[in-house]
Design a protein around this motif. Structure first.
Motif, mmCIF file in Angstrom:
data_model
loop_
_atom_site.group_PDB
_atom_site.id
_atom_site.type_symbol
_atom_site.label_atom_id
_atom_site.label_comp_id
_atom_site.label_asym_id
_atom_site.label_seq_id
_atom_site.Cartn_x
_atom_site.Cartn_y
_atom_site.Cartn_z
ATOM 1 N N ASP A 43 17.446 -43.649 5.074
ATOM 2 C CA ASP A 43 18.822 -44.041 5.437
ATOM 3 C C ASP A 43 19.138 -45.373 4.762
ATOM 4 O O ASP A 43 19.501 -46.352 5.406
ATOM 5 C CB ASP A 43 18.936 -44.155 6.961
ATOM 6 N N TYR A 44 18.958 -45.404 3.430
ATOM 7 C CA TYR A 44 19.081 -46.670 2.704
ATOM 8 C C TYR A 44 20.483 -47.263 2.765
ATOM 9 O O TYR A 44 20.664 -48.474 2.638
ATOM 10 C CB TYR A 44 18.652 -46.488 1.250
ATOM 11 N N GLU A 45 21.501 -46.413 2.968
ATOM 12 C CA GLU A 45 22.863 -46.940 3.045
ATOM 13 C C GLU A 45 23.105 -47.709 4.337
ATOM 14 O O GLU A 45 24.037 -48.507 4.422
ATOM 15 C CB GLU A 45 23.874 -45.791 2.926
ATOM 16 N N GLY A 46 22.272 -47.468 5.320
ATOM 17 C CA GLY A 46 22.463 -48.148 6.599
ATOM 18 C C GLY A 46 21.707 -49.454 6.717
ATOM 19 O O GLY A 46 21.743 -50.091 7.778
ATOM 20 N N TYR A 47 20.987 -49.857 5.659
ATOM 21 C CA TYR A 47 20.216 -51.093 5.706
ATOM 22 C C TYR A 47 20.706 -52.070 4.643
ATOM 23 O O TYR A 47 21.106 -51.663 3.544
ATOM 24 C CB TYR A 47 18.732 -50.804 5.471
ATOM 25 N N THR A 66 11.451 -44.629 6.720
ATOM 26 C CA THR A 66 12.593 -44.959 7.589
ATOM 27 C C THR A 66 13.714 -45.605 6.793
ATOM 28 O O THR A 66 14.883 -45.229 6.912
ATOM 29 C CB THR A 66 12.140 -45.887 8.722
#
Length: 291
Positions: free
Chosen positions: A245-249, A241
């Motif tokens: 979407d590492y840019e969103g965390y 997860t």
């Protein structure tokens, strides 16, 4: 055949039941048949490669052993006439012949591993270099079969042939017993890689139905399934997860996911090891610990 699949569970259940029902003298031949059946189910073509490795190692080990026996017999029959220097020179000449046979076996079997496992990897790198240089030419990939567990059984047999060369273990005169050492199915996919002297005694001897070792082995199998299916799989959901979407965390989540990923890898692999070691122990066969 995945360790967590229903087919694998069914397979080991049948093997376990038959293993203790058949006459004890037939236990190791039965394990050999079960191991080759396991390999055949994965792909019939795999049997060719493991068979070639087994037979080539067997032939070379007998040759190494024969050279040593010839040396000992010659020195014994000429011990009164040979000087110390002559004995030393004769032993050196025999050792040189053994070394050549050892190299032949190593290059042959490690060559099979290298060709099957790394040919397309080398082609991909070469194509990358051509692309970087602006060359439009590309080398096509080769459709090669990569046998299941080839790294494990290759390194295990090469360890065996080196031990025979060093004289730390005897050459196995029975081809089928050596084939079992090479193909023992619980360790074929995940290891551990075993030394011949450590595994051979329990692998070939007769085993009674021992409630203590069987119960501990089954407990360890269940513990391995728990680590793999509950811990590793659940951690995988979190890791996928965040990494998906590492840019969103924020950064803290990335650090937590990275730590979880390391623990996921550990529990997944060690869970497989627990299944392998537990299954082997329930059959009365002790494998070396990995962790």
């Amino acid at each position: 055949m995945l360790f967590t699949s229903y087919s694998f569970i069914g397979f080991i259940t049948v093997v376990f039941l038959l293993y203790y029902l058949i006459p004890k003298r037939c236990q190791w031949p039965f394990l050999l048949a079960a191991s080759y059946t396991f390999y055949y189910i994965a792909s019939p073509s795999y049997l060719i490669f493991i068979g070639v490795t087994t037979v080539s190692t067997y032939v070379v080990s007998l040759r190494l052993d024969a050279l040593k026996e010839t040396q000992d017999a010659y020195i014994k029959s000429h011990k009164e006439t040979l000087s110390r220097e002559e004995k030393k020179a004769y032993k050196a000449s025999v050792k040189k012949k053994q070394w050549r046979w050892l190299l032949l076996c190593l290059f042959f079997n490690l060559g099979i591993l290298a060709v099957l496992k790394y040919t397309n990897f080398m082609i991909a790198n070469f194509n990358g270099i051509l692309h970087a240089l602006g060359n439009g030419g590309q080398i096509s990939f080769i459709d090669l079969v990569l046998p299941m567990g080839i790294s494990f059984y290759t390194f295990q047999t090469m360890g065996y042939i080196i031990d025979v060369y060093r004289g730390t273990c005897p050459a196995q005169k029975n081809l089928f017993k050596l084939a079992l050492f090479v193909s023992f199915f619980p360790q074929l996919v995940q290891g551990p890689i075993s030394r011949y002297n450590d595994l051979s005694n329990s692998l070939y001897e007769r085993h009674d139905f021992d409630t203590k070792s069987i119960s501990y082995g089954l407990y360890r199998i269940l513990w391995g399934f728990f680590k793999k299916l509950v811990i590793a799989e659940r951690l995988g959901v979190l890791v996928n997860t965040v990494y998906g979407d590492y840019e969103g965390y924020p950064g803290a989540y990335i650090w937590v996911a990275t730590a979880c990923y390391a623990f996921q890898l550990y529990t997944d692999f060690s869970g497989c090891m627990d299944i392998v070691l537990g299954l082997s122990e329930s059959l009365g066969i002790m494998l070396p610990e990995n962790f």
